[in-house]
Design an enzyme around this catalytic site. Structure first.
Site, PDB file in Angstrom:
ATOM      1  N   SER A 102      39.053  51.471  36.374  1.00 54.86           N
ATOM      2  CA  SER A 102      40.044  51.066  37.379  1.00 54.86           C
ATOM      3  C   SER A 102      41.141  52.073  37.695  1.00 54.86           C
ATOM      4  O   SER A 102      41.532  52.691  36.476  1.00 54.86           O
ATOM      5  CB  SER A 102      40.734  49.603  37.031  1.00 54.86           C
ATOM      6  OG  SER A 102      41.661  49.371  37.933  1.00 54.86           O
TER       7      SER A 102
ATOM      8  N   TYR B 118      45.707  44.232  31.933  1.00 58.00           N
ATOM      9  CA  TYR B 118      44.581  44.370  32.704  1.00 58.00           C
ATOM     10  C   TYR B 118      44.321  46.065  32.647  1.00 58.00           C
ATOM     11  O   TYR B 118      43.170  46.352  32.034  1.00 58.00           O
ATOM     12  CB  TYR B 118      44.507  44.028  33.986  1.00 58.00           C
ATOM     13  CG  TYR B 118      43.410  44.546  34.964  1.00 58.00           C
ATOM     14  CD1 TYR B 118      42.236  44.160  34.803  1.00 58.00           C
ATOM     15  CD2 TYR B 118      43.539  45.353  36.078  1.00 58.00           C
ATOM     16  CE1 TYR B 118      40.959  44.652  35.425  1.00 58.00           C
ATOM     17  CE2 TYR B 118      42.393  45.848  36.612  1.00 58.00           C
ATOM     18  CZ  TYR B 118      41.285  45.616  36.330  1.00 58.00           C
ATOM     19  OH  TYR B 118      40.189  46.034  37.080  1.00 58.00           O
TER      20      TYR B 118
END
Length: 335
Positions: free
Chosen positions: A126, A151
């Site tokens: 990501s 995350y």
């Protein structure tokens, strides 16, 4: 045989469809969790199930015994690992879900790839790993040691875990840093989905960061093309790697990291403007400060991806948003 994890997810469904369309055999797994509307996940899955080359397994990647049995039975030659607990903000409230899916789950994938000696593992990372970095555009050569959400920390950890398996066991491994993916069949927790739903209902939309946030929005079709091109070209050691000046995106192991971003960083207010044009509605906006864990700006340097597979995403935001709106209106109009 290609194993696609998270096949009922947004990116997973699109990638599985594209693989099936070109004649690949695909085994897809998904735990169909309730992080967002399970009916949407089921609807995505229904687009795959009729295909004769597709087989579905209802399985959680964090289930070690189940994953061990699956790898031994299916014996995939390549793995596209897209299953994860997504969402920056939710990781603040439910960190255990991220530990289970993104760390334990990925460890099970890596071990399965080791036991089967797969020809190529491609996994989703990501843009969030760039965290507190301020230099734009983000390059794979940049250090990513300051995540600002749990995350992002789990995604960075996954990259490091993957490198260790590539180094120790010679598994060709490629990580893809996705930049704000959007488009038809997207996730309901993403801004475009939330804004569309609220605007059609005549509700006010929440605009964080006072609308000054910038994102390198990436249309789903571009993501799929990039993923498949990378999947078809297994990672190799970097002959030019210099341990005295290490490049975090490559190494002496068969390991690569690439950005996939839209190439046109867009101000959030301009993104909303594209949605207003597509819907024919002027949004009522509630301007709010940036949320904890959110990055102010993202922009991808995609030159490494272009050099590796001859591709860089290029779908204009206005075009991509219009396609999403067309899908949304069709899907939620109902029978």
């Amino acid at each position: 045989m290609i194993l696609v994890t998270g096949c009922a997810g947004f990116i997973g469904m699109h990638c599985a469809q594209a693989l099936l369309a070109r004649g690949e055999r695909v085994v897809g797994i998904d735990n169909l969790n309730a992080y967002y509307d399970v009916a949407l996940k089921q609807a995505r899955l229904q687009r795959l199930l009729p295909h004769p080359g597709f087989a579905f397994e209802h399985l959680d990647v964090a289930d070690r015994a189940g994953m061990t049995e699956l790898f031994a039975r299916v014996r995939p030659t390549r793995v596209l690992h897209l299953a994860a607990q997504a969402g920056v903000r939710y990781s603040i409230d439910a960190p255990d879900d991220y530990t289970d899916a993104n760390l334990l789950g990925f460890a099970n994938i890596l071990q399965g790839c080791r036991t089967q000696q797969v020809a190529h593992l491609v996994f989703a990372s990501s843009s969030s790993v760039y965290g507190g970095n301020a230099k734009l555009p983000y390059s794979e050569r940049d250090a990513v040691d300051h995540p600002i959400s749990y995350y992002a920390a789990t995604k960075k950890a996954g990259e490091v875990m993957a490198h260790s398996y590539a180094h120790l066991y010679g598994i060709p491994t490629t990580g893809l840093r996705f930049f704000t993916v959007y488009g038809p069949w997207g996730r309901p927790d993403m801004a475009l989905f939330k804004f569309t739903r609220a605007m059609l209902a005549g509700e006010t939309i929440d605009v964080y960061g006072q609308g000054r946030l910038v994102r390198d929005f990436t249309y789903i079709d571009d993501i799929v093309q990039g993923v498949l091109r990378v999947l078809d070209k297994p990672a190799t050691p970097d002959a030019d790697y210099d341990p005295q000046a290490p490049n975090p995106g490559t190494g002496t192991a068969p390991y690569r990291i690439f950005n996939i971003g839209g190439g046109a960083p867009t101000l959030l207010m301009d993104y909303i403007g594209a949605l207003e044009s597509a819907l024919g509605i002027t949004a009522r906006k509630r301007m709010l400060p940036i949320q904890p864990g959110d990055m102010h700006s993202t922009a991808a340097d995609t030159s490494a991806l272009a050099a590796w597979v001859g591709f860089a995403p290029a779908t204009p935001v206005g075009e991509g948003v219009t396609r999403f709106v067309d899908w949304y209106r069709g899907f939620y109009a109902g029978p």
